[in-house]
Design an enzyme around this catalytic site. Structure first.
Site, PDB file in Angstrom:
ATOM      1  N   GLY A 146       0.826  -1.200   0.000  1.00 34.16           N
ATOM      2  CA  GLY A 146       0.000   0.000   0.000  1.00 34.16           C
ATOM      3  C   GLY A 146       0.859   1.248   0.000  1.00 34.16           C
TER       4      GLY A 146
ATOM      5  CE  LYS B 290      -6.086  -0.924  10.054  1.00 29.82           C
ATOM      6  NZ  LYS B 290      -4.796  -1.176   9.340  1.00 29.82           N
TER       7      LYS B 290
ATOM      8  CE1 TYR C 124      -9.133   0.894   9.096  1.00 25.35           C
ATOM      9  CE2 TYR C 124      -9.688   1.767  11.268  1.00 25.35           C
ATOM     10  CZ  TYR C 124      -8.803   1.655  10.209  1.00 25.35           C
ATOM     11  OH  TYR C 124      -7.584   2.295  10.273  1.00 25.35           O
TER      12      TYR C 124
ATOM     13  CG  ASN D  87       0.728   1.406   4.893  1.00 26.14           C
ATOM     14  OD1 ASN D  87       0.410   2.025   5.899  1.00 26.14           O
ATOM     15  ND2 ASN D  87       0.389   1.829   3.663  1.00 26.14           N
TER      16      ASN D  87
ATOM     17  CB  SER E 257      -5.923   1.831  13.640  1.00 18.86           C
ATOM     18  OG  SER E 257      -6.832   2.883  13.866  1.00 18.86           O
TER      19      SER E 257
ATOM     20  NE  ARG F 179      -4.788   5.838  -2.063  1.00 18.71           N
ATOM     21  CZ  ARG F 179      -6.074   6.131  -2.111  1.00 18.71           C
ATOM     22  NH1 ARG F 179      -6.478   7.305  -2.580  1.00 18.71           N
ATOM     23  NH2 ARG F 179      -6.996   5.271  -1.706  1.00 18.71           N
TER      24      ARG F 179
ATOM     25  CB  THR G 118     -13.522  -6.231  14.048  1.00 20.43           C
ATOM     26  OG1 THR G 118     -14.715  -5.793  14.709  1.00 20.43           O
ATOM     27  CG2 THR G 118     -13.280  -7.698  14.352  1.00 20.43           C
TER      28      THR G 118
END
Length: 246
Positions: free
Chosen positions: A11, A155, A151, A86, A137, A14, A153
């Protein structure tokens, strides 16, 4: 001088990933950016034009064979010393509206992709050591302020995956850590919100340091975790959030 160290950033085309790739390249690593389609090669070309040793490879983290091939690409240019898992996705949706397909799609990137990224890197690093850094996160510790249960969950699982993998891989000289960003000012973050101004209000009201995170803040943390300065650090999740969780 010794042989340059190789690094793979998934990833990496960007946002946070690009900042990480650039930071590692500026410290002297030979970096391979892995991302979907032609985006990785485009970003690699931009950074290479600045004199940095950056290469691109098409990568889909949902496919373990694609991850293994990306690791192989790094090994062609320099021994893999740093793996940065990432790549990730996120979206806002009430729990009761999430479909099984959406749930599985998010987990295939945010959790499954990290697991098999660790596996591919570890297979290359066994016998010589290395370091793996995952992107977790603040949602690994607390629920998001918007409806993002899948999301959050994923992380939370990345946090535990980091700790468990660190325990298993330490005896073979592989360190596994994670960085846990708070709210970072990226194009992706802003596209998630109908009112981008909410980010500035959130920074003023919720973040003790009074500003949003920058991609370079996260890159600096990854630089540390993957450096010799962190040689005695493994199984750690480094929160970079301006004090959000305090």
């Amino acid at each position: 001088m010794g042989e340059p160290a190789g690094a793979l950033v998934t990833g990496g085309a960007r946002g946070i990933g690009r900042a990480i790739a650039e930071r590692l390249a500026r410290r002297g690593d030979t970096v391979v950016i892995g991302d979907l389609g032609s985006t990785a090669n485009a970003t690699a070309a931009e950074l290479s034009a600045e004199g940095l040793a950056v290469h691109g490879v098409e990568l889909d983290v949902r496919d373990p064979e694609s991850l293994a091939a990306a690791v192989g690409r790094v090994e062609e240019v320099a021994p893999l010393a740093t793996m940065v898992n990432n790549a990730g996705v996120g979206w806002i949706r009430p729990l009761v509206e999430v479909t099984p397909q959406e749930f599985d799609g998010l987990m295939s990137i945010n959790l499954r992709g990290v697991f098999f990224g660790i596996q591919a890197a570890a297979r290359a690093m066994v016998g010589r050591g290395g370091c793996i850094v995952n992107t977790a996160s603040t949602s690994s510790f607390t629920a998001s302020t918007t409806p993002m249960v899948p999301y959050d969950t994923s992380k939370g699982a990345v946090r535990m995956l980091t700790i468990a993998a660190a325990r298993e891989l330490a005896p073979v000289g592989i360190r596994v850590n994670a960085v846990a960003p708070g709210t970072v000012d990226t194009d992706l973050t802003r596209t998630l919100l109908d009112d981008p101004g909410v980010l500035e209000r959130q920074a003023a009201e919720r973040i003790p340091l009074g500003r949003l995170g920058r991609t370079t803040d996260i890159a600096a943390a990854v630089d540390f975790l993957s450096s010799e300065a962190a040689s005695y650090v493994t199984g750690h999740v480094l929160v970079v959030d301006g004090g959000w969780l305090t």
